[in-house]
Design an enzyme around this catalytic site. Sequence first.
Site, PDB file in Angstrom:
ATOM      1  N   ASP A 157       0.835  -1.193   0.000  1.00  0.00           N
ATOM      2  CA  ASP A 157       0.000   0.000   0.000  1.00  0.00           C
ATOM      3  C   ASP A 157       0.879   1.257   0.000  1.00  0.00           C
ATOM      4  O   ASP A 157       1.972   1.240   0.553  1.00  0.00           O
ATOM      5  CB  ASP A 157      -0.843  -0.045   1.289  1.00  0.00           C
ATOM      6  N   GLU A 205       1.834   0.201  -4.852  1.00  0.00           N
ATOM      7  CA  GLU A 205       0.775   1.130  -5.264  1.00  0.00           C
ATOM      8  C   GLU A 205       1.361   2.531  -5.373  1.00  0.00           C
ATOM      9  O   GLU A 205       1.787   3.096  -4.367  1.00  0.00           O
ATOM     10  CB  GLU A 205      -0.362   1.130  -4.229  1.00  0.00           C
TER      11      GLU A 205
END
Length: 619
Positions: free
Chosen positions: A332, A361
């Site tokens: 993330d 990400e």
Amino acid sequence: MRPIFVSLAILFFLAQTPSLAQQTISRVEPPNWWVGMELNTIEILVYGREIGALVPSLESYPGVQLTKVKTVPNNNYLFLTLHIAPETTPGNLKFVFGGENGQRIPYTYPLLAREDGRKNSIGFNSSDAIYLITPDRFANGNPGNDNVEGLTDKADRSDKGGRHGGDLEGIIKNLDYIDDMGFTAIWMNPVLENAMPKNSYHGYATTDYYKVDPRYGSNAMFKELCNEAKDRGMKVIMDMIVNHCGLEHWWMKDLPSEDWINQWPEYTQTNHRKTIILDPYASQLDTREFFDGWFVPSMPDLNQRNASMASYLIQNSIWWIEYAGIDGIRMDTYPYPDMYFMADWTKAIMDEYPNFNIVGEEWVTRPTIVSYWQKGKENSNGYTSHLKSLMDFPLQHALVTSLVSEKTWSSSWVHVYEVLGQDYLYPDPKNLVIFPDNHDMSRIFTQLNEDVDLLKMALVYTATMRGIPQFYYGTEVLMKNRESDDHGLIRSDFPGGWEGDKINAFSGEGLTPAEKDMQSFFKKLLNWRKDTPTLHTGKLMQFSPKNDTEIYAFFRYDDDRKIMVIFNKEATEVQHTLDQYQEILGTTLSGKDVLSGTTFEQVNSLRIPARTAMIIEVN
Ligand SMILES: [Ca+2]
Ligand SMILES: [Ca+2]
């Protein structure tokens, strides 16, 4: 002076040393380690009331040495550095935490043997198709764990931001469905404990890095899921977050030191300005705000420049790979932690598991910035990354733009055509994860204005383009978020995942004809992709869309096979001449459309129905 100093020191010591009964060990993390690891010097966090006042010692164990004991400003912590020599035998290490007044707290620390195949585990790659699941919203395999004592965010299916009861058992029970659909990997949004008062279902506010949230199951259940997936030849990708934790994380009530997290005189949010990463004119203020600002007030920003925090996070990731046997990590908010730490983190994992894969990400639509993070990229500031894969947000954005925009003076397909043409920026475009949508944006069916034809084109594009395709659960049955782009609505319950659901997408019961059609279309597409190596490793050639048409074609090819993928976005059927593809097709085309079954014998033009995609296996 000296006697006074000594007496003050003794007084200080006595004041700081509580009685025997007060000292405890409440947490030891990581809870175990393994022998034969690349990472064989670890730092163990020991947490317990006044534990810092005790002196740990390790009973002699061949190959293992306690090389350092670190105290921190908060006396409730100790950090022990352990070196485990390569040929060490598995077993139990016996520690004793002793005090001057005769206190003795024994602690047994397991050193385990590694499970077979861990070291060489093959990470997800372009032969895979990934099914992204929001675990709270997919299937409720065990209603008994919907509410757990001590966790205040209770189940409420009528609240779109509440917990709905989905869990790991629900995923395990439906692995056959996912497998039958043609998916070969699953990525679940985070499953670690989120003891947050509300909105805990999304999982991005970790409150215990070593514990699966009991509302999802247990660590053992997570491991079972990985094993069940493996039995079906499927991979599991674990979602991890090292940028921030949840405000209710246990250490937030009693930080080891002030610099454990990034603190500001008053709440400061990250500025989200990815430009600073490569901006030659970036100010220090903007840079600090970007990296050290908080995501939201309920998620404290971790300080990875603190060496013990850095070790903690690296060990934690390796622990999960080794413990559960996961096949990949989705990291993330990859650019938000300290970037040099991220390089160390990635390198440590890849050194430990050379065939593993990690996707980061980086949500920007500029390939210049996304490519900055890919392994092998030579960056202007000298930054070296070890990250093999990134989420291809630029292509996602371009695909939707191409599909929803109208032809102007040029074809609407130029958006994807031009973004793809910037692949020279990436050291390895085949390792990018490509996707029509994810859990953080409107569902692709909604982004495409609930147009079934456009959705089929988006699915064909993503399944045949270079890269590793990922799809969000429910896309196959036209899940949408018509009312708003509220995240809780985007992540709605998968029909059939709950006892008593009137519509059941697993069995097909109650699905509309359009939903059934999309599900079987998707199933056919993915199962064909699975058995078509040319799509996994083949080359790519694209042809510039002509200005006056809504037709776009690219080819995937290798020594064995050529595959033509062609899209017609016109509202009418088009008779499309094939002259322009001569360099790859020759003078005529013979082959079969995978989707419709139509065959072609030495044709020099193609009749492409209105608003469709064709995938032609060229003979
Ligand atoms: Ca449940
Ligand atoms: Ca940060």
